[in-house]
Write a protein that holds these residues in place. Structure first.
Motif, short mmCIF file in Angstrom:
data_model
loop_
_atom_site.label_atom_id
_atom_site.label_comp_id
_atom_site.label_asym_id
_atom_site.label_seq_id
_atom_site.Cartn_x
_atom_site.Cartn_y
_atom_site.Cartn_z
N THR A 19 52.03 42.06 102.32
CA THR A 19 51.66 43.30 102.09
C THR A 19 50.93 43.50 101.98
N GLU A 20 50.02 42.92 101.16
CA GLU A 20 48.68 43.20 100.65
C GLU A 20 47.79 43.91 101.73
N ILE A 21 47.64 43.43 103.31
CA ILE A 21 46.94 43.23 104.06
C ILE A 21 47.78 44.71 104.54
N LEU A 22 49.38 45.10 104.65
CA LEU A 22 49.85 46.63 105.10
C LEU A 22 49.41 47.37 104.67
N ILE A 23 49.12 47.04 103.56
CA ILE A 23 48.73 48.38 102.38
C ILE A 23 47.39 48.97 102.99
N ALA A 24 46.61 47.66 103.12
CA ALA A 24 44.77 48.30 103.31
C ALA A 24 45.31 48.54 104.56
N GLU A 25 46.62 48.42 105.81
CA GLU A 25 45.85 49.08 106.66
C GLU A 25 46.57 50.72 106.67
N LEU A 26 47.93 51.14 106.36
CA LEU A 26 47.95 52.23 105.86
C LEU A 26 47.03 53.16 105.24
N VAL A 35 54.36 51.75 96.92
CA VAL A 35 55.15 51.37 95.67
C VAL A 35 56.16 49.71 95.82
N GLU A 36 54.82 48.85 95.63
CA GLU A 36 55.10 47.46 95.76
C GLU A 36 56.64 47.07 95.41
N ASN A 37 57.71 46.16 96.33
CA ASN A 37 58.45 45.60 95.06
C ASN A 37 58.99 43.95 96.23
N GLU A 38 59.60 43.80 95.70
CA GLU A 38 59.90 42.31 95.87
C GLU A 38 60.35 41.93 97.66
N GLU A 39 60.09 43.24 98.13
CA GLU A 39 60.54 43.09 99.24
C GLU A 39 59.50 43.27 100.64
N GLY A 40 58.63 43.73 100.60
CA GLY A 40 57.02 44.57 100.45
C GLY A 40 56.99 45.43 100.06
N VAL A 41 57.07 46.62 100.67
CA VAL A 41 56.32 47.53 100.33
C VAL A 41 57.17 49.96 100.90
N ILE A 42 57.23 50.14 99.56
CA ILE A 42 57.51 52.00 100.33
C ILE A 42 55.83 52.28 100.30
N ALA A 43 55.43 53.04 101.57
CA ALA A 43 54.67 53.83 101.74
C ALA A 43 54.57 55.45 101.61
N TYR A 44 53.70 56.37 101.23
CA TYR A 44 53.95 57.98 101.68
C TYR A 44 53.37 58.47 102.12
N THR A 109 47.57 43.52 69.15
CA THR A 109 47.05 42.32 69.96
C THR A 109 45.52 41.72 69.60
N ARG A 110 44.69 40.20 69.95
CA ARG A 110 43.28 40.95 69.35
C ARG A 110 42.71 41.17 70.67
N TYR A 111 42.76 41.35 71.38
CA TYR A 111 42.97 41.79 73.39
C TYR A 111 43.14 42.81 73.42
N ASP A 112 42.50 44.41 73.05
CA ASP A 112 43.20 44.99 73.86
C ASP A 112 42.25 46.01 75.01
N ILE A 113 42.97 45.55 76.15
CA ILE A 113 41.96 46.29 77.37
C ILE A 113 43.00 47.45 78.04
N ILE A 114 42.29 48.76 78.74
CA ILE A 114 43.17 49.85 79.05
C ILE A 114 42.94 50.00 80.24
N ILE A 115 43.53 50.39 81.52
CA ILE A 115 43.54 49.91 82.41
C ILE A 115 44.65 51.76 83.42
N GLU A 116 43.63 52.01 84.06
CA GLU A 116 44.10 53.38 84.89
C GLU A 116 44.62 52.46 86.74
N PRO A 117 44.97 51.91 86.81
CA PRO A 117 45.33 51.26 88.54
C PRO A 117 45.53 52.43 89.60
N LYS A 118 45.70 53.32 89.49
CA LYS A 118 45.05 54.66 90.91
C LYS A 118 46.27 53.30 91.88
N MET A 119 45.22 53.34 92.71
CA MET A 119 45.72 52.48 94.17
C MET A 119 45.55 50.75 94.01
N SER A 120 44.99 50.34 92.82
CA SER A 120 43.91 49.21 92.81
C SER A 120 45.12 47.95 92.13
#
Length: 280
Positions: A19-26, A35-44, A109-120
């Motif tokens: 799935t990781e390789i496929l997403i990079a190529e797509l 959108v990744e799932n347990e069986e692979g990915v839906i690509a738009y 919590t002691r550590y607060d990490i703020i993330i906007e993942p986008k496609m990462s």
């Protein structure tokens, strides 16, 4: 007028690293969201840019190394930010570290990490990132030089700084990840994290006391010798991105390069293992 999209539902065996390789190529072929799932990915991809030949040059579909099936359907325009905000929930790891989006409430919590993942990759929701956070929460990182290889969103590099690391290098070969990590490092007001775009060749001449590599089995098997060459005697190597069934081949290579097993975490067949470099 709403933009129509084509949704390609890919089933991939084995799911990783396929799935990781496929997403990079797509992504290179013009697909906009995944959108990744347990069986692979839906690509738009926008319908205006879609044609069956879009998939002709996707190597993984032709290689025979993976079993991949695909079903397509036409859908109306999707507000990706709205969908992401609706589905992305903050996570708390061991009650100590929270990974959240900017629109979530500030946690206690002691550590607060703020993330906007986008496609990462790397929100803490995936088993491997979750376990790597657990490893980092137990390690003494104060004053140490740390490498986060395959850094994705930069979440592990950010946590390393919050845990007291003196200097952290975050490296990812994907441009989306590189740009996203830069944004997240700034968003978390990090001063010790440097972000680089590239592969293991970026590491030439650098040394670290702790190396984090959350990638996939094949890349790890190729690059473990490079990591060891950058690891100071007595240093720690954290590896994840592979399944429990892959442990024997990982262990065999690690022993060959004077790495001794310390601890192993497991979630839903995914593994995150800690090694110490004995330098014998």
């Amino acid at each position: 007028m709403d933009i129509l999209y084509i949704a390609c539902d890919f089933k991939v065996k084995p799911v990783q690293p396929g799935t990781e390789i496929l997403i990079a190529e797509l992504g290179e072929a013009g697909f906009e969201s995944f959108v990744e799932n347990e069986e692979g990915v839906i690509a738009y991809i926008p319908k205006s840019e879609w044609k069956a030949s879009c998939l002709d040059d996707i190597y993984i579909l032709q290689s025979g190394e993976f079993e991949v099936t695909c079903k397509t359907e036409e859908i109306a325009q999707v507000n990706w930010n709205e969908e992401w905000e609706k589905n992305f929930q903050p996570i708390a790891v061991d009650g100590v570290c929270t990974v959240r989006a900017p629109f979530h409430e500030v946690p206690s919590t002691r550590y607060d990490i703020i993330i906007e993942p986008k496609m990462s990759f790397g929100t803490g929701h995936h088993e491997t990132t979750h376990m790597m956070i657990q490893h980092l929460l137990k390690l003494d990182l104060k004053g140490k030089k740390v490498l986060d290889m395959g850094s994705g969103t930069g979440v592990l590099a950010i946590l390393a700084e919050k845990r007291g690391a003196e200097a952290v290098d975050a490296v990812d070969i994907d441009n989306w990840c590189y740009l996203n990590a830069l944004e997240n490092v700034e968003r978390n007001q990090c001063r010790a994290v440097s972000v680089f775009e590239g592969d293991a060749t970026v590491l030439e001449g650098r040394t670290y006391e702790v190396i984090i590599a959350n990638i996939n089995r094949n890349i790890l098997l190729e690059d473990i010798p490079v990591y060891v060459s950058c690891l100071q005697p007595g240093g720690t190597l954290l590896l994840s991105g592979f399944y429990k069934e892959d442990m024997p081949v990982i262990e065999e290579l690690c022993v060959k390069f004077s790495l001794s097993f310390v601890e192993n975490l497991e979630r839903n067949r995914w593994v995150a293992v800690q090694y110490k470099y004995e330098n014998v």
